[in-house]
Design a protein around this motif. Structure first.
Motif, short mmCIF file in Angstrom:
data_model
loop_
_atom_site.label_atom_id
_atom_site.label_comp_id
_atom_site.label_asym_id
_atom_site.label_seq_id
_atom_site.Cartn_x
_atom_site.Cartn_y
_atom_site.Cartn_z
N GLY A 1 59.54 47.16 -33.49
CA GLY A 1 60.02 46.04 -32.70
C GLY A 1 60.36 46.39 -31.27
N THR A 2 60.25 47.66 -30.92
CA THR A 2 60.50 48.08 -29.54
C THR A 2 59.43 47.50 -28.62
N ALA A 3 59.89 46.72 -27.65
CA ALA A 3 58.96 46.03 -26.77
C ALA A 3 59.74 45.28 -25.71
N VAL A 4 59.01 44.81 -24.72
CA VAL A 4 59.58 43.83 -23.80
C VAL A 4 59.30 42.46 -24.40
N TYR A 5 60.34 41.67 -24.55
CA TYR A 5 60.21 40.34 -25.14
C TYR A 5 60.23 39.29 -24.04
N TYR A 6 59.24 38.40 -24.11
CA TYR A 6 59.07 37.37 -23.10
C TYR A 6 59.26 35.98 -23.68
N CYS A 7 59.94 35.16 -22.96
CA CYS A 7 60.07 33.75 -23.29
C CYS A 7 58.91 33.00 -22.63
N ALA A 8 58.43 31.94 -23.29
CA ALA A 8 57.30 31.19 -22.76
C ALA A 8 57.46 29.71 -23.07
N ALA A 9 56.81 28.89 -22.26
CA ALA A 9 56.86 27.44 -22.45
C ALA A 9 55.48 26.84 -22.32
N GLY A 10 55.22 25.81 -23.12
CA GLY A 10 53.94 25.12 -23.05
C GLY A 10 54.11 23.66 -23.39
N GLU A 11 53.16 22.84 -22.97
CA GLU A 11 53.28 21.40 -23.17
C GLU A 11 53.06 20.99 -24.61
N THR A 12 52.37 21.83 -25.37
CA THR A 12 52.13 21.53 -26.78
C THR A 12 52.39 22.78 -27.61
N ASP A 13 52.51 22.57 -28.91
CA ASP A 13 52.68 23.71 -29.80
C ASP A 13 51.50 24.68 -29.68
N ASP A 14 50.29 24.12 -29.66
CA ASP A 14 49.10 24.97 -29.56
C ASP A 14 49.09 25.77 -28.26
N SER A 15 49.50 25.13 -27.17
CA SER A 15 49.44 25.83 -25.89
C SER A 15 50.48 26.94 -25.81
N VAL A 16 51.65 26.73 -26.39
CA VAL A 16 52.65 27.78 -26.28
C VAL A 16 52.26 28.97 -27.15
N VAL A 17 51.54 28.75 -28.22
CA VAL A 17 51.09 29.85 -29.07
C VAL A 17 49.90 30.55 -28.44
N GLY A 18 48.95 29.77 -27.91
CA GLY A 18 47.70 30.37 -27.45
C GLY A 18 47.60 30.65 -25.96
N GLY A 19 48.41 29.94 -25.18
CA GLY A 19 48.26 30.14 -23.73
C GLY A 19 49.35 29.43 -22.97
N PRO A 20 50.56 29.97 -23.00
CA PRO A 20 51.70 29.30 -22.34
C PRO A 20 51.47 29.07 -20.85
N GLN A 21 52.10 28.02 -20.36
CA GLN A 21 52.00 27.71 -18.94
C GLN A 21 53.01 28.50 -18.12
N PHE A 22 54.15 28.77 -18.71
CA PHE A 22 55.24 29.40 -17.97
C PHE A 22 55.77 30.61 -18.75
N TRP A 23 56.15 31.62 -18.00
CA TRP A 23 56.66 32.87 -18.58
C TRP A 23 57.96 33.28 -17.92
N GLY A 24 58.81 33.93 -18.70
CA GLY A 24 59.96 34.59 -18.12
C GLY A 24 59.60 36.01 -17.71
N GLN A 25 60.57 36.72 -17.19
CA GLN A 25 60.34 38.08 -16.70
C GLN A 25 60.44 39.13 -17.80
N GLY A 26 61.04 38.78 -18.92
CA GLY A 26 61.11 39.69 -20.04
C GLY A 26 62.44 40.40 -20.16
N THR A 27 62.77 40.80 -21.38
CA THR A 27 63.96 41.58 -21.65
C THR A 27 63.60 42.70 -22.62
N GLN A 28 64.08 43.90 -22.34
CA GLN A 28 63.70 45.07 -23.12
C GLN A 28 64.52 45.14 -24.41
N VAL A 29 63.81 45.36 -25.51
CA VAL A 29 64.44 45.63 -26.79
C VAL A 29 63.97 47.01 -27.26
#
Length: 122
Positions: free
Chosen positions: A90-118
């Motif tokens: 589970g060690t990774a940089v974790y990113y938050c993402a947003a999309g207009e549809t469920d499919d888009s957020v899974v396959g190709g989000p429109q917006f990304w955060g900068q990430g947080t290290q775990v």
């Protein structure tokens, strides 16, 4: 535009838990499906979990099912990822993402955060 800021990452021992948060600002948060991705060193970014704007539908990477829980609070413009029983994979940089549809957020989000290290130590 949607701005996403993650928090809650850190160092945890194997078997431990963390809760990541993602605060959103900008356009109407509640109308977006939200997701979490991660990128481990030397690997490609991968989908981890997603949630519809109503919270009615959730989606998970098979390897995290039963251990991770995604949730959202539209009143607080925040999405969460509760991670239990963490292992070193589970060690990774974790990113938050947003999309207009469920499919888009899974396959190709429109917006990304900068990430947080775990980091999960063995």
């Amino acid at each position: 535009q949607v701005q996403l800021v993650e928090s809650g990452g850190g160092l945890v021992q194997a078997g431990g838990s963390l809760r990541l948060s993602c605060a959103a600002s900008g356009r109407t948060f509640s109308s977006y499906a939200m997701g979490w991705f991660r990128q481990a060193p030397g690997k490609e970014r991968e989908f981890v979990a997603a949630i519809s704007w109503t919270s009615d539908n959730t989606y998970y990477l098979d390897s995290v099912k039963g251990r991770f829980t995604i949730s959202r609070d539209n009143a607080k413009n925040t999405v969460y990822l509760r991670m239990n029983s963490l292992n070193p994979e589970g060690t990774a940089v974790y990113y938050c993402a947003a999309g207009e549809t469920d499919d888009s957020v899974v396959g190709g989000p429109q917006f990304w955060g900068q990430g947080t290290q775990v980091t999960v130590s063995s």
